[in-house]
Design an enzyme around this catalytic site. Structure first.
Site, PDB file in Angstrom:
ATOM      1  N   GLY A  14       0.728  -1.286   0.085  1.00  9.39           N
ATOM      2  CA  GLY A  14       0.076  -0.140   0.203  1.00  9.39           C
ATOM      3  C   GLY A  14       1.144   1.227  -0.179  1.00  9.39           C
ATOM      4  O   GLY A  14       0.096   2.625   0.383  1.00  9.39           O
ATOM      5  N   SER A  15       1.997   1.078  -0.528  1.00  7.44           N
ATOM      6  CA  SER A  15       2.993   2.840  -0.832  1.00  7.44           C
ATOM      7  C   SER A  15       1.906   3.422  -1.400  1.00  7.44           C
ATOM      8  O   SER A  15       2.340   4.894  -1.362  1.00  7.44           O
ATOM      9  CB  SER A  15       4.492   2.127  -0.936  1.00  7.44           C
ATOM     10  OG  SER A  15       4.541   1.882  -2.398  1.00  7.44           O
ATOM     11  N   ASN A  16       0.905   3.150  -2.319  1.00 11.78           N
ATOM     12  CA  ASN A  16       1.132   4.214  -3.711  1.00 11.78           C
ATOM     13  C   ASN A  16      -0.300   4.984  -2.848  1.00 11.78           C
ATOM     14  O   ASN A  16      -0.231   6.222  -2.796  1.00 11.78           O
ATOM     15  CB  ASN A  16      -0.037   3.611  -4.856  1.00 11.78           C
ATOM     16  CG  ASN A  16       1.328   3.364  -5.531  1.00 11.78           C
ATOM     17  OD1 ASN A  16       2.286   4.330  -6.239  1.00 11.78           O
ATOM     18  ND2 ASN A  16       2.120   1.828  -5.823  1.00 11.78           N
ATOM     19  N   LYS A  91      -6.727  -8.793  -7.431  1.00  9.18           N
ATOM     20  CA  LYS A  91      -7.692  -9.248  -8.127  1.00  9.18           C
ATOM     21  C   LYS A  91      -8.504  -8.267  -8.867  1.00  9.18           C
ATOM     22  O   LYS A  91      -8.093  -7.321  -9.367  1.00  9.18           O
ATOM     23  CB  LYS A  91      -8.809  -9.861  -7.015  1.00  9.18           C
ATOM     24  CG  LYS A  91      -7.961 -10.772  -5.828  1.00  9.18           C
ATOM     25  CD  LYS A  91      -8.466 -12.068  -6.193  1.00  9.18           C
ATOM     26  CE  LYS A  91      -7.946 -12.387  -4.992  1.00  9.18           C
ATOM     27  NZ  LYS A  91      -6.974 -13.957  -5.707  1.00  9.18           N
ATOM     28  N   ASN A 107      -6.342   2.515 -11.884  1.00  6.45           N
ATOM     29  CA  ASN A 107      -5.475   1.452 -11.793  1.00  6.45           C
ATOM     30  C   ASN A 107      -3.342   2.200 -12.716  1.00  6.45           C
ATOM     31  O   ASN A 107      -4.102   3.242 -12.700  1.00  6.45           O
ATOM     32  CB  ASN A 107      -6.288   0.168 -12.337  1.00  6.45           C
ATOM     33  CG  ASN A 107      -4.484  -0.657 -12.021  1.00  6.45           C
ATOM     34  OD1 ASN A 107      -3.795  -0.882 -10.876  1.00  6.45           O
ATOM     35  ND2 ASN A 107      -4.028  -1.373 -12.839  1.00  6.45           N
ATOM     36  N   HIS A 109      -0.591   0.391 -12.952  1.00 10.64           N
ATOM     37  CA  HIS A 109       0.912  -0.645 -13.429  1.00 10.64           C
ATOM     38  C   HIS A 109       2.040  -0.358 -13.490  1.00 10.64           C
ATOM     39  O   HIS A 109       2.308   1.824 -14.713  1.00 10.64           O
ATOM     40  CB  HIS A 109       0.324  -0.793 -14.795  1.00 10.64           C
ATOM     41  CG  HIS A 109       0.554  -2.285 -15.597  1.00 10.64           C
ATOM     42  ND1 HIS A 109       0.465  -2.974 -15.032  1.00 10.64           N
ATOM     43  CD2 HIS A 109       1.255  -2.292 -16.436  1.00 10.64           C
ATOM     44  CE1 HIS A 109       0.939  -4.207 -15.711  1.00 10.64           C
ATOM     45  NE2 HIS A 109       1.762  -3.587 -16.547  1.00 10.64           N
ATOM     46  N   ASP A 150      -5.207  -3.902 -17.227  1.00 13.01           N
ATOM     47  CA  ASP A 150      -4.758  -3.426 -17.612  1.00 13.01           C
ATOM     48  C   ASP A 150      -4.945  -3.047 -19.183  1.00 13.01           C
ATOM     49  O   ASP A 150      -3.721  -2.680 -20.435  1.00 13.01           O
ATOM     50  CB  ASP A 150      -2.957  -3.805 -17.699  1.00 13.01           C
ATOM     51  CG  ASP A 150      -2.488  -4.645 -16.664  1.00 13.01           C
ATOM     52  OD1 ASP A 150      -2.927  -4.164 -15.645  1.00 13.01           O
ATOM     53  OD2 ASP A 150      -1.979  -5.290 -16.441  1.00 13.01           O
ATOM     54  N   GLU A 179       6.007   6.191  -9.736  1.00 18.87           N
ATOM     55  CA  GLU A 179       3.928   5.518  -9.277  1.00 18.87           C
ATOM     56  C   GLU A 179       3.849   6.415  -8.373  1.00 18.87           C
ATOM     57  O   GLU A 179       2.626   6.951  -9.088  1.00 18.87           O
ATOM     58  CB  GLU A 179       4.221   4.070  -8.485  1.00 18.87           C
ATOM     59  CG  GLU A 179       4.440   3.098  -9.897  1.00 18.87           C
ATOM     60  CD  GLU A 179       4.221   1.903  -9.340  1.00 18.87           C
ATOM     61  OE1 GLU A 179       3.012   1.906  -8.977  1.00 18.87           O
ATOM     62  OE2 GLU A 179       5.161   1.266  -9.747  1.00 18.87           O
TER      63      GLU A 179
END
Ligand code: GRF
Length: 195
Positions: A14-16, A91, A107, A109, A150, A179
């Site tokens: 969960g660093s983002n 998921k 999202n 990526h 993606d 990111e």
């Protein structure tokens, strides 16, 4: 300026998410993270909880499909969520949720989509594939989520050069630093977007 009520989906560190929460606290973002959903006990839940954010572990392993989905939908409704962020959620988001929140799900990526995406392309696999392909550049992509892994429209990317002697680990570290910058920038673009 729009202020979104954000739900973040995570599966890991969960660093983002942490960076985004910090950017809602320091005023870079006008939006707020109201809810964090994980499919497992994840380290990222701890920071969210300590920031006073509601968290929930909702796993398909524990629930029949309809309950798995209705549980998420009722929380998304309860917290007035109008933007969903996938931040290391391993998921696929159920199609029922993708349909309801279409155009309001992002999202991140860790490679330059449309290359190096799709099922199985996560973690170090992605960076291994980039290095193996001898690509000159890599970097993170923030994109809208549709029904395929993606796949949806790209909102923001940042490029860095793949260095001599680069390892999947070193590339992963350098991409992750970016990111942490571009996910918040992407949210800001949506906050400032006139519709
Ligand atoms: C990131 O590399 C992201 O691109 C990918 O999953 C990872 C999540 O990292 N989708 P973190 O949990 O935010 O640290």
């Amino acid at each position: 300026m729009k202020r979104f009520s954000i739900a973040a989906y995570i599966s890991g560190s969960g660093s983002n998410l942490k960076k985004i929460i910090e950017n809602t606290q320091n005023g870079f973002l006008a939006s707020n993270v109201r809810l964090v959903i994980s499919d497992r006990m994840a380290p990222g839940l701890i920071f969210a909880e300590s920031s006073g954010i509601q968290t929930a572990v909702i796993s398909r392993l524990d629930l029949p499909r309809d309950e798995f989905i209705s549980k998420q939908l009722s929380l998304l409704k309860k917290f007035g969520i109008d933007l969903i962020l996938l931040a290391g959620y391993i998921k696929k988001l159920p199609s029922e949720i993708v349909d309801i929140f279409s155009g309001r799900i992002l999202n991140i990526h860790p490679a330059l989509l449309p290359e190096f995406g799709g099922k199985g392309m996560h973690g170090l696999n992605v960076h291994e594939a980039v290095i193996r392909s001898k690509a000159e550049f890599s970097g993170p992509t923030v994109h809208f989520v549709d029904g395929k892994y993606d796949h949806g429209e790209i909102l923001l990317q940042k490029k860095i050069r793949v260095l001599e002697g680069e390892t999947p680990e070193s590339l992963s570290k350098r991409v992750l630093e970016l990111e942490h910058v571009i996910y918040s920038e992407a949210i800001k673009i949506l906050e400032e977007r006139k519709e």
